[in-house]
Design a protein around this motif. Structure first.
Motif, short mmCIF file in Angstrom:
data_model
loop_
_atom_site.label_atom_id
_atom_site.label_comp_id
_atom_site.label_asym_id
_atom_site.label_seq_id
_atom_site.Cartn_x
_atom_site.Cartn_y
_atom_site.Cartn_z
N SER A 1 43.07 20.04 -27.97
CA SER A 1 43.62 18.84 -27.34
C SER A 1 42.65 17.68 -27.53
CB SER A 1 43.85 19.14 -25.86
OG SER A 1 43.83 17.96 -25.10
N SER A 2 43.19 16.50 -27.77
CA SER A 2 42.33 15.34 -28.04
C SER A 2 41.96 14.58 -26.77
CB SER A 2 43.01 14.41 -29.03
OG SER A 2 44.20 13.92 -28.45
N GLU A 3 42.53 14.97 -25.64
CA GLU A 3 42.19 14.31 -24.39
C GLU A 3 41.95 15.34 -23.30
OE1 GLU A 3 44.39 11.06 -22.94
OE2 GLU A 3 44.29 9.96 -24.82
N MET A 4 41.10 14.97 -22.35
CA MET A 4 40.84 15.79 -21.18
C MET A 4 41.54 15.08 -20.03
SD MET A 4 37.13 16.66 -19.50
CE MET A 4 36.70 17.89 -20.73
N SER A 5 42.16 15.81 -19.14
CA SER A 5 42.83 15.15 -18.02
C SER A 5 41.78 14.49 -17.12
CB SER A 5 43.65 16.16 -17.22
OG SER A 5 42.81 16.97 -16.42
N PHE A 6 42.21 13.42 -16.45
CA PHE A 6 41.31 12.74 -15.52
C PHE A 6 40.81 13.70 -14.46
CE2 PHE A 6 40.37 10.51 -11.60
CZ PHE A 6 39.44 9.59 -12.04
N ASP A 7 41.70 14.55 -13.93
CA ASP A 7 41.29 15.46 -12.87
C ASP A 7 40.26 16.48 -13.34
OD1 ASP A 7 42.77 14.22 -10.91
OD2 ASP A 7 44.47 15.58 -11.06
N THR A 8 40.39 16.97 -14.57
CA THR A 8 39.39 17.91 -15.10
C THR A 8 38.04 17.20 -15.26
OG1 THR A 8 41.07 19.21 -16.22
CG2 THR A 8 38.80 19.44 -17.01
N ALA A 9 38.06 16.01 -15.87
CA ALA A 9 36.82 15.25 -16.04
C ALA A 9 36.21 14.92 -14.67
CB ALA A 9 37.08 13.98 -16.84
N ALA A 10 37.05 14.53 -13.72
CA ALA A 10 36.56 14.19 -12.37
C ALA A 10 35.88 15.40 -11.72
CB ALA A 10 37.72 13.70 -11.50
N GLN A 11 36.49 16.57 -11.88
CA GLN A 11 35.92 17.79 -11.31
C GLN A 11 34.54 18.07 -11.91
OE1 GLN A 11 38.42 21.21 -11.99
NE2 GLN A 11 37.30 22.48 -10.52
N ILE A 12 34.41 17.89 -13.21
CA ILE A 12 33.13 18.11 -13.89
C ILE A 12 32.09 17.10 -13.39
CG2 ILE A 12 31.95 17.97 -16.13
CD1 ILE A 12 34.65 19.04 -17.34
N LEU A 13 32.47 15.82 -13.29
CA LEU A 13 31.54 14.78 -12.85
C LEU A 13 31.11 14.99 -11.40
CD1 LEU A 13 33.15 11.64 -14.53
CD2 LEU A 13 31.19 12.99 -15.31
N GLN A 14 32.04 15.36 -10.53
CA GLN A 14 31.71 15.59 -9.13
C GLN A 14 30.77 16.79 -9.00
OE1 GLN A 14 35.79 15.70 -7.75
NE2 GLN A 14 35.62 13.66 -6.85
N LYS A 15 31.06 17.86 -9.72
CA LYS A 15 30.21 19.06 -9.65
C LYS A 15 28.83 18.78 -10.24
CE LYS A 15 30.41 23.98 -9.81
NZ LYS A 15 31.13 25.18 -10.19
N GLY A 16 28.76 17.84 -11.21
CA GLY A 16 27.49 17.50 -11.83
C GLY A 16 26.64 16.55 -10.99
N GLY A 17 27.17 16.08 -9.86
CA GLY A 17 26.40 15.23 -8.96
C GLY A 17 26.32 13.77 -9.40
N PHE A 18 27.29 13.31 -10.18
CA PHE A 18 27.28 11.92 -10.64
C PHE A 18 27.82 11.05 -9.51
CE2 PHE A 18 27.20 14.46 -14.45
CZ PHE A 18 26.21 13.81 -15.19
N ASN A 19 26.91 10.60 -8.64
CA ASN A 19 27.31 9.91 -7.42
C ASN A 19 27.84 8.50 -7.64
OD1 ASN A 19 24.75 9.24 -8.12
ND2 ASN A 19 23.87 9.39 -6.08
N ASP A 20 27.72 7.93 -8.82
CA ASP A 20 28.32 6.62 -9.09
C ASP A 20 29.82 6.78 -9.39
OD1 ASP A 20 27.58 3.87 -9.02
OD2 ASP A 20 27.90 3.73 -11.18
N PHE A 21 30.25 8.02 -9.62
CA PHE A 21 31.66 8.31 -9.85
C PHE A 21 32.35 8.44 -8.50
CE2 PHE A 21 35.18 11.30 -10.17
CZ PHE A 21 35.95 10.68 -11.13
N ASN A 22 33.48 7.73 -8.32
CA ASN A 22 34.25 7.78 -7.09
C ASN A 22 35.70 8.06 -7.46
OD1 ASN A 22 36.19 6.28 -5.19
ND2 ASN A 22 34.35 6.48 -3.96
N TYR A 23 36.20 9.21 -7.04
CA TYR A 23 37.54 9.64 -7.47
C TYR A 23 38.61 8.61 -7.14
CZ TYR A 23 41.66 12.42 -8.34
OH TYR A 23 42.85 12.87 -8.83
N GLU A 24 38.64 8.16 -5.89
CA GLU A 24 39.70 7.23 -5.46
C GLU A 24 39.67 5.94 -6.28
OE1 GLU A 24 42.20 7.93 -3.38
OE2 GLU A 24 41.33 9.93 -3.31
N ARG A 25 38.50 5.34 -6.41
CA ARG A 25 38.36 4.07 -7.15
C ARG A 25 38.59 4.29 -8.64
NH1 ARG A 25 32.60 2.88 -7.23
NH2 ARG A 25 32.68 4.31 -8.98
#
Length: 96
Positions: A1-25
């Protein structure tokens, strides 16, 4: 697949501790995820009026990912902020 879903990427970023990432925004302002030359994914988010975060997600194994983050300004094109670590981790290895 050439794209990753936003929710999958969001899950990875949240688990990785990227605190500048905000799911709602970022779910409202992101620029999708785009395939990279090495088989990974690039997600661009826009925190704040002129902010731009770039997260490069590379699959390293079954359910394993390496993330590189760049934090910067989108004013006149992307410019990295000088003190990257004050915005969050610059990389992480994540297992889902």
């Amino acid at each position: 697949s050439s794209e990753m879903s936003f929710d999958t990427a969001a899950q990875i970023l949240q688990k990785g501790g990227f605190n500048d990432f905000n799911y709602e925004r970022d779910s409202q302002t992101h620029d999708g995820s785009h395939a990279t030359d090495n088989g990974g994914y690039l997600m661009i988010t826009y925190p704040g009026a002129h902010g731009q975060d770039r997260f490069t997600i590379t699959k390293t194994g079954k359910n394993k990912y390496h993330v590189e983050a760049e934090y910067g300004s989108s004013d006149g094109g992307f410019t990295k902020f000088p003190d990257q670590s004050s915005y969050g981790p610059t990389s992480a290895d994540v297992t889902l």
